[in-house]
Design an enzyme around this catalytic site. Structure first.
Site, PDB file in Angstrom:
ATOM      1  N   LYS A 181       0.963  -1.306   0.048  1.00 61.44           N
ATOM      2  CA  LYS A 181       0.032   0.002  -0.170  1.00 61.44           C
ATOM      3  C   LYS A 181       0.703   1.390   0.072  1.00 61.44           C
ATOM      4  CE  LYS A 181      -3.528  -2.791   0.344  1.00 61.44           C
ATOM      5  NZ  LYS A 181      -2.896  -4.123   0.230  1.00 61.44           N
TER       6      LYS A 181
HETATM    7  C1  PLP Z   1      -9.032  -5.187  -1.038  1.00 57.70           C
HETATM    8  C2  PLP Z   1      -8.460  -5.545   0.266  1.00 57.70           C
HETATM    9  N1  PLP Z   1      -9.106  -5.810   1.442  1.00 57.70           N
HETATM   10  C3  PLP Z   1      -8.298  -6.338   2.392  1.00 57.70           C
HETATM   11  C4  PLP Z   1      -7.186  -6.590   2.575  1.00 57.70           C
HETATM   12  C5  PLP Z   1      -6.580  -6.789   4.019  1.00 57.70           C
HETATM   13  O1  PLP Z   1      -5.430  -5.852   4.287  1.00 57.70           O
HETATM   14  P1  PLP Z   1      -4.648  -6.288   5.597  1.00 57.70           P
HETATM   15  O2  PLP Z   1      -3.483  -7.154   4.843  1.00 57.70           O
HETATM   16  O3  PLP Z   1      -3.963  -4.878   6.025  1.00 57.70           O
HETATM   17  O4  PLP Z   1      -5.434  -7.064   6.608  1.00 57.70           O
HETATM   18  C6  PLP Z   1      -6.326  -6.145   1.435  1.00 57.70           C
HETATM   19  C7  PLP Z   1      -5.043  -6.512   1.553  1.00 57.70           C
HETATM   20  O5  PLP Z   1      -4.081  -6.543   0.501  1.00 57.70           O
HETATM   21  C8  PLP Z   1      -6.962  -5.824   0.121  1.00 57.70           C
HETATM   22  O6  PLP Z   1      -6.454  -5.497  -0.828  1.00 57.70           O
END
Ligand code: PLP
Length: 404
Positions: free
Chosen positions: A184
């Site tokens: 990100k």
């Molecule tokens: C669309 C989406 N939702 C949720 C997540 C989950 O994020 P995290 O890895 O911070 O839990 C991601 C991570 O890549 C994502 O791209």
């Protein structure tokens, strides 16, 4: 052109940002202290949110938001079929049922026109995803949510800098959930943030992330009698962010606008360089939207893919997928990393089996799963790296390929 290695993404931190993690290490305040508060304040200022609550990941943020709103066993949530699996997993983990909705192949986001048909008497929430930095159509989704009295929890994992009608994502719905995973734009290694305008919900979220404590450690230590322990008014979790992570996030927020501008500049350069390639559809940014370019998702052989999705034509989708994969292999041999933009969750075995789903049940998500390709885009990408990717992409030619 001489060969370069260009990753799909690369973390880019300034020396000051690297230094920033030393401050909590030196101060000794390592967990959810002054740096977490500072990061939350900067996040609220940047997004325009009333409240920001830092947690350990976006998955934790989604889970906690649904829980705090009252989502529970037997409840249904509408989730786009093309997203990272976490959006659906949190619904399952809370004992709920996922109701998938197809996406619009042009934006890769949930198609608002297909939402109403998916609503039942058990539907409690819509989970729009602002995929790859483009906001879902929150105006349309907000209207539906209001009509049916549904909660909206925005999956803004990739939503940094994404706006609709000038408003940053994360504050359209009841809650917005961001990710600070290294893919990100702002990263804390692992980490997440919940944004909301609802003060009561924010308080509940703060308690739930911290064992249900009515008063946080920071509040206690800043107060007159820090030695008195807090009451615990509910059964909470430990989903606190460390001050080491928050220091890193907070330091990056000092150049949030520059990071966004750089990503947009890189995307504009690609858009211009590939504008004449009929076989590669570059990311769209519809009128009224501002793209954050968490990544650079393209649709490979868009004409054929669109037609195949509309006709649920498995053979053509398979052929495009094979060609895409061969092209990905060829680019990798040249040192250029690419990825399918994300996955169709209804095609993953857990969801496929639990709900008896077939790829063609959500044809646009299926086509996006098989025919999308993301090219390298990250702030800190050099001009030479981008020129190399552009050169190699333009070397390929799929214009005269005939499919079945
Ligand atoms: C669309 C989406 N939702 C949720 C997540 C989950 O994020 P995290 O890895 O911070 O839990 C991601 C991570 O890549 C994502 O791209």
């Amino acid at each position: 052109m001489s060969m370069l290695n260009v990753p799909i993404a690369r973390t880019s931190l300034t020396p000051e940002e690297v230094e920033s993690v030393l401050e909590p290490l030196r101060s000794g305040w390592l967990v959810q202290g002054p740096k977490v508060r500072e990061f939350e304040e900067k996040w609220s200022a940047f997004t325009g949110a009333g409240h920001s609550i830092a947690v350990t990941s976006c998955t934790a943020a989604l889970y906690l938001s649904l829980l705090a709103l009252g989502f529970g066993p037997g409840d249904e949530a509408i989730v786009p079929a093309f997203t990272w699996v976490a959006t659906a997993n949190v619904v399952e983990l809370l004992g709920g049922n996922v109701v998938f909705c197809d996406i619009d192949l042009e934006t890769f986001n949930i198609d608002p026109e297909q939402i109403e048909a998916r609503i039942t008497s058990r539907t409690r929430a819509i989970l729009p995803v602002h995929l790859f930095g483009l906001a879902a159509n929150m105006e349309a989704i907000g209207t539906i949510a209001k009509k049916y009295g549904l909660w909206v929890v925005e999956d803004a994992a990739c939503g940094f800098g994404a706006k609709q009608h000038g408003q940053h994502v994360g504050i359209f719905g009841n809650a917005g959930c961001f990710s600070f995973h290294p893919r990100k734009a702002i990263t804390t290694g692992e980490g997440g943030m919940i944004t909301t305008h609802d003060a009561a919900l924010a308080e509940k979220l703060r308690r739930l992330r911290d064992h249900g404590a009515a008063v946080s450690d920071l509040q206690r230590h800043l107060g007159p009698r820090p030695y008195l322990l807090s009451d615990h008014t509910e059964a909470g979790f430990n989903l606190r962010m460390t001050d080491i992570q928050a220091a890193l996030g907070s330091a990056q927020m000092n150049r949030a606008s520059d990071i966004l501008a750089e990503r947009r500049r890189l995307a504009a350069r690609y858009n211009q360089a590939f504008a004449d390639l009929g076989w590669l559809r570059t990311p769209l940014c519809p009128k009224g939207f501002e793209h954050g370019y968490q990544s650079y998702p393209c649709l490979f052989m868009p004409e054929q893919t669109r037609r195949a999705a509309a006709a649920r034509d498995a053979e053509t989708i398979h052929e495009v997928r094979c060609l895409r994969n061969e092209w990905m292999d060829a680019l990798q041999r040249k040192g250029i990393s690419t990825r399918p933009s994300t996955h169709a969750v209804h095609m993953l075995s857990y969801y496929q089996h639990k709900y008896g789903l077939k790829p063609e049940d959500f044809p646009n998500a299926w086509a996006a799963n098989d025919c999308s390709i993301s090219l390298p885009l990250f702030h800190g990408m050099t001009n030479a790296e981008q020129e190399y990717v552009i050169y190699e992409v333009r070397q390929a030619s799929f214009s005269d390929i005939r499919l079945l």
